[in-house]
Design a protein around this motif. Structure first.
Motif, short mmCIF file in Angstrom:
data_model
loop_
_atom_site.label_atom_id
_atom_site.label_comp_id
_atom_site.label_asym_id
_atom_site.label_seq_id
_atom_site.Cartn_x
_atom_site.Cartn_y
_atom_site.Cartn_z
N CYS A 1 0.83 -1.21 0.00
CA CYS A 1 0.00 0.00 0.00
C CYS A 1 0.86 1.25 0.00
O CYS A 1 0.56 2.22 -0.71
CB CYS A 1 -0.94 0.01 1.20
N ALA A 5 2.31 1.59 -3.51
CA ALA A 5 1.29 2.04 -4.46
C ALA A 5 0.94 3.50 -4.24
O ALA A 5 0.74 4.25 -5.20
CB ALA A 5 0.04 1.18 -4.35
N ALA A 6 0.88 3.93 -3.00
CA ALA A 6 0.56 5.33 -2.71
C ALA A 6 1.67 6.27 -3.18
O ALA A 6 1.40 7.38 -3.61
CB ALA A 6 0.31 5.52 -1.22
N VAL A 14 1.87 5.54 -7.63
CA VAL A 14 0.72 5.68 -8.51
C VAL A 14 -0.12 6.88 -8.06
O VAL A 14 -0.43 7.00 -6.87
CB VAL A 14 -0.14 4.39 -8.49
N HIS A 48 -3.22 9.38 -7.18
CA HIS A 48 -4.46 9.09 -6.45
C HIS A 48 -5.64 8.83 -7.39
O HIS A 48 -6.53 8.06 -7.06
CB HIS A 48 -4.79 10.25 -5.51
N ARG A 80 -3.65 1.23 -8.49
CA ARG A 80 -3.20 1.06 -7.11
C ARG A 80 -3.64 -0.30 -6.57
O ARG A 80 -2.86 -1.00 -5.93
CB ARG A 80 -3.76 2.18 -6.23
N ALA A 93 -6.23 -1.58 1.11
CA ALA A 93 -6.31 -0.81 -0.12
C ALA A 93 -7.58 0.02 -0.16
O ALA A 93 -7.56 1.18 -0.58
CB ALA A 93 -6.23 -1.73 -1.33
N LEU A 134 -6.12 3.58 0.15
CA LEU A 134 -5.82 4.01 -1.21
C LEU A 134 -6.99 4.73 -1.87
O LEU A 134 -6.79 5.54 -2.75
CB LEU A 134 -5.36 2.84 -2.06
#
Length: 121
Positions: free
Chosen positions: A29, A32-33, A36, A38, A44, A76, A80
């Motif tokens: 996480c 991905a944060a 990638v 928002h 994500r 996620a 996310l």
């Protein structure tokens, strides 16, 4: 025989595998944060799902794989989609994401079990 007992007896406790899976999901996480934007929520989720599936394949344990998939979905969804950390389930898309991430992790765990059985014989 494979379908009757899909898990080999292991000296690794399931609780430890799930705890390690939790930390793998947290790292996924965070990655991905950071990488990638928002606005690209599905990418994500894909990053988190693929990292969780890689871990599930390495564990070769179906219970730990399913738990890691469920943890990946909750983290996620909570961090996310809504950066405030609130787990808000909004209907159909969340159910599809849950099925996709847990299914991917369980399939990867099955592959790990299959690979472990064929390399041990």
């Amino acid at each position: 025989m494979f379908l009757r007992s899909p898990r080999l007896p292991s000296s690794r406790p399931i609780g430890l595998l799930i705890a390690i899976g939790f930390f793998v999901v947290i790292a996924a996480c965070a990655l991905a944060a950071l990488l990638v934007p928002h606005a690209q929520v599905e990418i994500r989720f894909a990053v988190v799902g693929l990292i969780a599936a890689l871990y599930s394949g390495l564990t070769a344990d179906l219970i730990a794989s399913a738990a890691t998939g469920a943890l990946a979905w909750t983290m996620a969804t909570g961090f996310l989609i809504d950066p405030a950390g609130e787990l808000v389930v909004s209907g159909g898309m969340d159910a599809i994401r849950l099925a996709a991430i847990v299914g991917l992790c369980v399939a990867s765990g099955l592959y790990g079990v299959f690979r472990q059985r064929h390399t041990s014989t």
